[in-house]
Enzyme design. Structure first.
Site, PDB file in Angstrom:
ATOM      1  N   THR A  43      40.156  44.168  40.108  1.00 42.67           N
ATOM      2  CA  THR A  43      39.580  44.179  38.788  1.00 42.67           C
ATOM      3  C   THR A  43      39.583  42.666  38.026  1.00 42.67           C
ATOM      4  O   THR A  43      40.615  42.132  38.493  1.00 42.67           O
ATOM      5  CB  THR A  43      39.811  45.131  37.656  1.00 42.67           C
ATOM      6  OG1 THR A  43      41.323  44.803  37.615  1.00 42.67           O
ATOM      7  CG2 THR A  43      39.764  46.654  38.359  1.00 42.67           C
ATOM      8  N   VAL A  45      40.219  40.832  35.194  1.00 37.24           N
ATOM      9  CA  VAL A  45      41.497  40.479  34.304  1.00 37.24           C
ATOM     10  C   VAL A  45      42.794  40.589  35.375  1.00 37.24           C
ATOM     11  O   VAL A  45      43.662  39.632  35.229  1.00 37.24           O
ATOM     12  CB  VAL A  45      41.588  41.261  32.896  1.00 37.24           C
ATOM     13  CG1 VAL A  45      42.584  41.084  32.188  1.00 37.24           C
ATOM     14  CG2 VAL A  45      40.425  41.159  32.106  1.00 37.24           C
ATOM     15  N   CYS A  46      42.837  41.667  35.934  1.00 38.32           N
ATOM     16  CA  CYS A  46      44.159  41.812  36.778  1.00 38.32           C
ATOM     17  C   CYS A  46      44.102  40.523  37.782  1.00 38.32           C
ATOM     18  O   CYS A  46      45.186  40.227  38.121  1.00 38.32           O
ATOM     19  CB  CYS A  46      44.104  43.217  37.428  1.00 38.32           C
ATOM     20  SG  CYS A  46      44.123  44.721  36.195  1.00 38.32           S
ATOM     21  N   THR A  47      42.888  40.468  38.519  1.00 35.97           N
ATOM     22  CA  THR A  47      43.143  39.316  39.509  1.00 35.97           C
ATOM     23  C   THR A  47      43.342  37.924  38.857  1.00 35.97           C
ATOM     24  O   THR A  47      44.166  37.422  39.440  1.00 35.97           O
ATOM     25  CB  THR A  47      41.836  39.604  40.296  1.00 35.97           C
ATOM     26  OG1 THR A  47      41.252  40.870  40.980  1.00 35.97           O
ATOM     27  CG2 THR A  47      41.636  38.527  41.241  1.00 35.97           C
ATOM     28  N   LEU A  50      47.290  38.149  38.267  1.00 36.23           N
ATOM     29  CA  LEU A  50      48.184  38.086  39.410  1.00 36.23           C
ATOM     30  C   LEU A  50      47.808  36.517  40.083  1.00 36.23           C
ATOM     31  O   LEU A  50      48.778  36.150  40.542  1.00 36.23           O
ATOM     32  CB  LEU A  50      47.789  39.159  40.208  1.00 36.23           C
ATOM     33  CG  LEU A  50      48.174  40.647  39.507  1.00 36.23           C
ATOM     34  CD1 LEU A  50      47.870  41.482  40.586  1.00 36.23           C
ATOM     35  CD2 LEU A  50      49.676  40.508  39.177  1.00 36.23           C
TER      36      LEU A  50
END
Length: 152
Positions: A43, A45-47, A50
């Site tokens: 997703t 924002v998560c990518t 990280l």
């Protein structure tokens, strides 16, 4: 409600993206841990979060600190995600029991079925020294983790 600063961090064992078990207690006495809960692999924002950690990896994962990222995705999903994004730190699967570790830390969203964006800095004695919890759409700033680690 997220676990409070000053509390003993709940121990856990989860499989990483390679199917290997990782225990929080394995780092006790050796390294501080930055424990990062995120909703889902792949997703936006998560990518972004990280990959920002990846850019700071020498400062977030070294002889004194270990980064551990946790989502409810399966280890197989995390492996493909890690390989695609070049993530060279443990991506831990809180897949089953579904969200069990996120629940123990107070960052599981029952309605959405995933963790919210919770981060916990855990010292070498296993005590939570700092935390931040953001809603699903709100990215965290990895520079804050570095400031906290510098103060330990």
């Amino acid at each position: 409600m997220a676990i409070e600063v000053g509390s003993k961090a709940p121990d856990f064992e989860l499989k990483n993206q390679h199917g290997e078990p990782v225990r929080l207690s394995d780092y006790r006495g050796a390294k501080s841990v930055v424990l990062v809960f995120y909703p889902f692999a792949f997703t936006g924002v998560c990518t972004g979060e990280l990959c920002a950690i990846k850019e700071e990896l020498p400062r977030l994962q070294n002889d004194d600190v270990q980064i551990l990222a946790v989502s409810v995705d399966s280890p197989f999903t995390l492996r493909v995600f890690g390989e695609r994004e070049g993530l060279e730190y443990p991506l831990l699967s809180d897949f089953w029991p579904h969200g069990g570790v996120a629940t123990a830390y107070g960052v599981f969203d029952d309605e959405k079925g995933c963790a919210v964006r919770g981060t916990f800095v855990i010292d070498k004695e296993g005590v939570v020294r700092w935390s931040v919890v953001n809603g699903l759409p709100d990215a965290r700033d990895e520079q804050e983790y570095l400031k906290v680690l510098a103060s330990l």
